[in-house]
Design a protein around this motif. Structure first.
Motif, mmCIF file in Angstrom:
data_model
loop_
_atom_site.group_PDB
_atom_site.id
_atom_site.type_symbol
_atom_site.label_atom_id
_atom_site.label_comp_id
_atom_site.label_asym_id
_atom_site.label_seq_id
_atom_site.Cartn_x
_atom_site.Cartn_y
_atom_site.Cartn_z
ATOM 1 N N SER A 1 0.854 -1.449 0.120
ATOM 2 C CA SER A 1 0.034 -0.019 0.077
ATOM 3 C C SER A 1 0.968 1.341 0.149
ATOM 4 O O SER A 1 1.151 1.747 0.945
ATOM 5 N N LEU A 2 1.328 1.622 -1.352
ATOM 6 C CA LEU A 2 2.255 2.427 -1.306
ATOM 7 C C LEU A 2 1.924 4.017 -1.524
ATOM 8 O O LEU A 2 0.562 4.228 -1.876
ATOM 9 N N VAL B 1 16.266 2.370 -15.425
ATOM 10 C CA VAL B 1 15.587 3.524 -14.728
ATOM 11 C C VAL B 1 14.856 4.427 -15.754
ATOM 12 O O VAL B 1 13.907 5.040 -15.400
ATOM 13 N N ARG B 2 15.794 4.611 -16.818
ATOM 14 C CA ARG B 2 15.307 5.755 -17.665
ATOM 15 C C ARG B 2 13.958 5.248 -18.554
ATOM 16 O O ARG B 2 13.033 5.575 -18.615
ATOM 17 N N GLU B 3 13.740 3.688 -18.641
ATOM 18 C CA GLU B 3 12.892 3.234 -19.591
ATOM 19 C C GLU B 3 11.632 3.029 -18.674
ATOM 20 O O GLU B 3 10.620 3.224 -19.045
ATOM 21 N N SER C 1 6.172 4.848 -11.583
ATOM 22 C CA SER C 1 5.468 3.941 -10.607
ATOM 23 C C SER C 1 6.062 2.624 -10.593
ATOM 24 O O SER C 1 6.045 1.672 -9.780
ATOM 25 N N GLU C 2 6.415 2.382 -11.752
ATOM 26 C CA GLU C 2 7.155 0.957 -12.053
ATOM 27 C C GLU C 2 8.411 0.928 -11.302
ATOM 28 O O GLU C 2 8.631 0.026 -10.423
ATOM 29 N N ASN D 1 10.328 -1.278 -4.067
ATOM 30 C CA ASN D 1 9.669 -1.956 -2.796
ATOM 31 C C ASN D 1 9.349 -3.431 -2.609
ATOM 32 O O ASN D 1 9.460 -4.111 -1.749
ATOM 33 N N GLU D 2 9.257 -3.979 -3.896
ATOM 34 C CA GLU D 2 9.284 -5.369 -3.981
ATOM 35 C C GLU D 2 10.437 -5.944 -3.390
ATOM 36 O O GLU D 2 10.816 -6.833 -2.799
#
Lengths: 238, 163
Positions: A139-140, A163-165, A169-170, A176-177
């Protein structure tokens, strides 16, 4: 020339002293340093929150309110990054401050209030995570828009292709995962060191472990995160 | 750059600082904390609340002298004795009044035929006391509250005396 340079307890080399076994010298030196460090930890420290603490102990509830206002943002970050759940974080924070208020009269000031409240927060969060187990849902919180101006974020998007691509949110979900795949103890150390920016010494006081333990946990956690984020590198967009 | 090194991991994790709760969360947190504290206090039993208040009083005003504790206990006992005396003394005054026989009596008719139509009808009434006192009833009167018996006869029913 039988006289050997011997190490004194202060770590300085003195000439002319009779030789002793190196192990004895090292152990005495280490014991003396450890002892002095423990004594320093046990000494009551000058605490910027001391006035608020004194007033709280004398029954001034508004003083404790000021402590709550001061430490809520920081403790929120600590607990949230350990639980990755906003609702659980909110409940835990309420319990943490409630427990702190009840126990504050027993606080003797051997450590700073900062260390004391962080110890309570970490311990209660770890106990909660043990009870929660693996049944949880992310629950971010939303990412603040000011990240677009962050220097490190700009560098990461400029240099690192995954990171650029990936969109923001991804990236948040992947991070977090990866964090949740760590054990609770490793995640706590990673949160305090990397995210909150605490030094090793402070983390060791909060967790009541040695600095060596903190460093070894960090090393292991970094290796784990590298493996998890390597998958992100291979598959930047899910 | 094939993999994330420690420095890059650290930079990525620092970006998590930008994850923030909804707007106004921190401003409302203290209010929510107070509300939960009140709810928790109301859920506690009364004896627990009194015990916590007593502990709080002890910490706020530390009593060093041990002699104050017996004095406090004695004060509580004296107050309790005074209150109990006041409560138990009140019924005794009413008991004294009840022991004296009330001057109540009802006339008993000796003439079976008596009508209001007969003028100057006279009747001799034999006054009988309503209540007879004896020792056994005194205790009963001592416990029961007084009651007003509406058995008294109106003035018009009083007999006319013949001379």
């Amino acid at each position: 020339m039988d006289r050997v340079l011997a190490l004194s307890a202060t770590g300085r080399i003195r000439r002319g002293e009779p030789a002793r076994r190196i192990s004895d010298l090292l152990s005495s030196g280490l014991d003396a340093r450890a002892k002095s460090k423990r004594q320093a930890m046990d000494q009551p420290r000058t605490d910027e929150d001391q006035e608020l603490l004194t007033r709280t102990k004398s029954g001034d509830a508004s003083a404790f309110d000021q402590l709550v206002i001061k430490y809520t943002p920081r403790l929120y970050g600590l607990v949230y990054n350990m639980t990755a759940n906003h609702e659980d974080t909110n409940d835990l924070l309420q319990d943490i401050f409630s427990k702190a208020y009840k126990a504050i009269r027993g606080f003797r000031g051997k450590s700073t209030f900062y260390t004391w409240i962080h110890s309570i927060a970490v311990n209660m969060t770890l106990n909660f995570l043990k009870k929660r187990g693996r049944r949880f849902q992310l629950s971010l919180d939303d990412v603040d828009a000011s990240i677009q101006n962050d220097k490190e974020f700009l560098e990461a998007t400029a240099t690192s292709s995954p990171v650029r691509e990936a969109d923001l949110s991804e990236l948040q979900r992947r991070l977090n995962e990866a964090m949740m795949k760590l054990s609770d103890d490793h995640r706590a150390v990673v949160t305090m060191f990397h995210i909150q920016g605490m030094p090793h010494a402070e983390i060791s006081k909060i967790l009541r472990v040695s600095e060596g333990t903190v460093r070894s946990r960090l090393f292991y956690a970094n290796r784990q995160l590298q493996n998890y984020l390597d998958e992100f590198r291979k598959n930047p967009v899910s | 750059m094939d993999e994330f090194n420690d420095n890059e991991i650290s930079k990525l994790l620092r970006l998590k600082r930008y994850e923030q709760p909804p707007p106004g969360y921190f401003e409302n947190f203290l209010h929510e904390f107070h509300r939960r504290q009140r709810d928790e206090l109301l859920r506690q039993p009364l004896w627990r609340i009194c015990l916590d208040r007593a502990h709080e009083f002890k910490f706020r005003f530390p009593v060093r002298s041990l002699a104050s504790y017996p004095a406090a206990v004695a004060a509580v006992l004296v107050c309790g004795a005074i209150i109990s005396l006041k409560i138990y003394q009140q019924p005794e005054t009413t008991q004294v009044a009840l022991q004296s026989p009330p001057a109540l009596s009802t006339p008993t008719s000796t003439d079976a035929q008596w009508t209001l139509a007969s003028p100057g009808a006279t009747r001799t009434f034999r006054m009988q006391p309503l209540h007879r006192f004896d020792a056994s009833t005194q205790t009963h009167w001592a416990t029961t509250p007084p009651r007003y018996v509406l058995d008294s006869v109106p003035v018009s029913y009083e007999p006319t005396f013949r001379f």
